[in-house]
Enzyme design. Sequence first.
Site, short mmCIF file in Angstrom:
data_model
loop_
_atom_site.label_atom_id
_atom_site.label_comp_id
_atom_site.label_asym_id
_atom_site.label_seq_id
_atom_site.Cartn_x
_atom_site.Cartn_y
_atom_site.Cartn_z
N SER A 9 -0.17 7.45 46.95
CA SER A 9 0.25 6.90 48.24
C SER A 9 -0.12 7.86 49.37
O SER A 9 0.40 8.98 49.45
CB SER A 9 1.76 6.66 48.24
OG SER A 9 2.16 6.30 49.54
N HIS A 34 -3.20 3.76 47.75
CA HIS A 34 -2.06 2.94 48.18
C HIS A 34 -1.73 3.30 49.63
O HIS A 34 -1.51 4.47 49.96
CB HIS A 34 -0.85 3.22 47.28
CG HIS A 34 0.34 2.37 47.60
ND1 HIS A 34 0.47 1.07 47.14
CD2 HIS A 34 1.45 2.62 48.34
CE1 HIS A 34 1.61 0.56 47.58
NE2 HIS A 34 2.23 1.48 48.31
N ASP A 36 0.60 2.53 52.98
CA ASP A 36 1.88 1.96 53.44
C ASP A 36 1.88 1.74 54.94
O ASP A 36 1.79 2.69 55.72
CB ASP A 36 3.01 2.94 53.09
CG ASP A 36 3.23 3.05 51.59
OD1 ASP A 36 3.48 2.02 50.96
OD2 ASP A 36 3.14 4.18 51.07
N MET A 38 4.16 0.49 57.97
CA MET A 38 5.56 0.22 58.33
C MET A 38 5.67 -0.01 59.83
O MET A 38 5.07 0.72 60.61
CB MET A 38 6.42 1.43 57.97
CG MET A 38 6.29 1.88 56.54
SD MET A 38 7.29 3.34 56.27
CE MET A 38 6.89 3.71 54.57
N HIS A 67 0.07 -2.01 51.37
CA HIS A 67 1.45 -2.46 51.22
C HIS A 67 2.04 -2.65 52.62
O HIS A 67 2.31 -1.66 53.31
CB HIS A 67 2.21 -1.38 50.41
CG HIS A 67 3.67 -1.60 50.31
ND1 HIS A 67 4.52 -0.62 49.84
CD2 HIS A 67 4.47 -2.67 50.59
CE1 HIS A 67 5.77 -1.07 49.83
NE2 HIS A 67 5.76 -2.30 50.30
N MET A 69 4.87 -3.34 55.10
CA MET A 69 6.32 -3.39 55.30
C MET A 69 6.55 -3.78 56.75
O MET A 69 6.98 -2.96 57.58
CB MET A 69 6.93 -2.02 54.97
CG MET A 69 7.03 -1.77 53.47
SD MET A 69 7.18 -0.03 53.05
CE MET A 69 5.45 0.41 52.97
N MET A 138 9.63 -2.57 43.99
CA MET A 138 10.07 -1.34 44.66
C MET A 138 11.12 -0.65 43.79
O MET A 138 12.14 -1.25 43.44
CB MET A 138 10.69 -1.63 46.03
CG MET A 138 9.73 -2.09 47.11
SD MET A 138 8.28 -1.04 47.40
CE MET A 138 9.04 0.54 47.79
N ASP A 176 6.45 1.06 42.74
CA ASP A 176 6.32 1.88 43.93
C ASP A 176 7.63 2.56 44.30
O ASP A 176 8.60 1.89 44.65
CB ASP A 176 5.84 0.98 45.09
CG ASP A 176 5.49 1.77 46.34
OD1 ASP A 176 5.48 3.01 46.29
OD2 ASP A 176 5.24 1.12 47.38
C1 DX5 Z 1 7.96 3.64 50.31
C2 DX5 Z 1 6.47 3.44 50.11
C3 DX5 Z 1 5.93 4.18 48.94
C4 DX5 Z 1 6.02 5.68 49.07
C5 DX5 Z 1 6.05 6.25 47.68
O1 DX5 Z 1 8.39 2.74 51.26
O2 DX5 Z 1 6.20 2.07 49.89
O3 DX5 Z 1 4.59 3.78 48.66
O4 DX5 Z 1 4.95 6.21 49.79
O5 DX5 Z 1 6.28 7.60 47.78
P1 DX5 Z 1 7.01 8.43 46.63
O6 DX5 Z 1 6.14 8.32 45.40
O7 DX5 Z 1 7.09 9.79 47.19
O8 DX5 Z 1 8.36 7.78 46.38
ZN ZN Z 2 4.19 1.49 49.13
#
Ligand code: DX5
Ligand code: ZN
Length: 220
Positions: A9, A34, A36, A38, A67, A69, A138, A176
Site C-alpha cells: 500500500s 495498492h 488508497d 480518501m 481503493h 474511500m 477491510m 486490507d
Molecule cells: C486503510 C487503507 C489500507 C492501508 C493499509 O484505510 O485502505 O490500504 O494503507 O495499511 P496497513 O497495512 O499499514 O494497515
Molecule cells: Zn486500501
Amino acid sequence: MKNTLIAPSVLAADFANLQRDIEMINNSEADWFHIDIMDGVFVPNISFGMPVLEAITKHTKKTVDVHLMIVDPDRYIKTFAALGANILSVHYEACPHLHRTIQGIKAEGMKAGVVLNPHTSVDLLEDVINDIDLVCIMSVNPGFGGQSFIENTYAKVEKLKAMILRKNASTIIEIDGGVTDKNAAQLVTAGADVLVAGNYVFRAENPTETIAHLKKISRF
Ligand code: DX5
Ligand code: ZN
C-alpha cells in the site's frame, strides 16, 4: 500451489521519496500497487488525489489496484480509467446502486472491486457476486494505515469463499489492513488471494526482503 498476490500500500510510502519507493516495488516480488484514495468525507482522513496517482502510474510496472474511500465514486470512474487504474474498488457502503457502479467500472475496461467495512456482512453480496471481479475485506476500519488487524476477518473470508464456490463465481478475495507475517498464512488458508500490506512493508528495515518473505509464507 497457490500464488497469493502481494499488494504493497503506497499510503505508507515516503512521499518525499516516492520515485525511490515505486522503484523498490517495481524491482520486488510484489504483484500489485495498492493505492488508497480518501476524500475526508467517507473516511476521516484525506490521502492524495489525481496528480499523485498520475505520477505513480507513470512509473509503475505492476497492476494498479485503486481503493476508493470516497462518496459518490461513480463521478470519477472515467477519470480513474484515464489515469491508468487496472482495478477500481468502491465501498459497498458508498454505493446505493452498486450493480450499476460495477457495470460502469467494467465499461471503462477496468476490473471491478467491492470493499466491505468490518461491520458489513459478506451476505449482502449474494445477489451481485457473479458480477464482481474482486471483493476486498477491510480488516481495519478504513482511513488510516498502521492499525491492528481485526480477528473476525478470518470468519468473513471463509464465509465469502464458500459463497464464491457455491455461486460458481470467479471473484478473488483481497484483505486490507494490519496484514503481517502473523496473519498472512491463516488468511490464505481461509481463502484470501491478495494481501495488501502498508506499514508492515514500508516500516521494515528491508522492504524488498519483507515483500519476498510475505510472498513466501503466503504461497502453499
Ligand atoms: C486503510 C487503507 C489500507 C492501508 C493499509 O484505510 O485502505 O490500504 O494503507 O495499511 P496497513 O497495512 O499499514 O494497515
Ligand atoms: Zn486500501
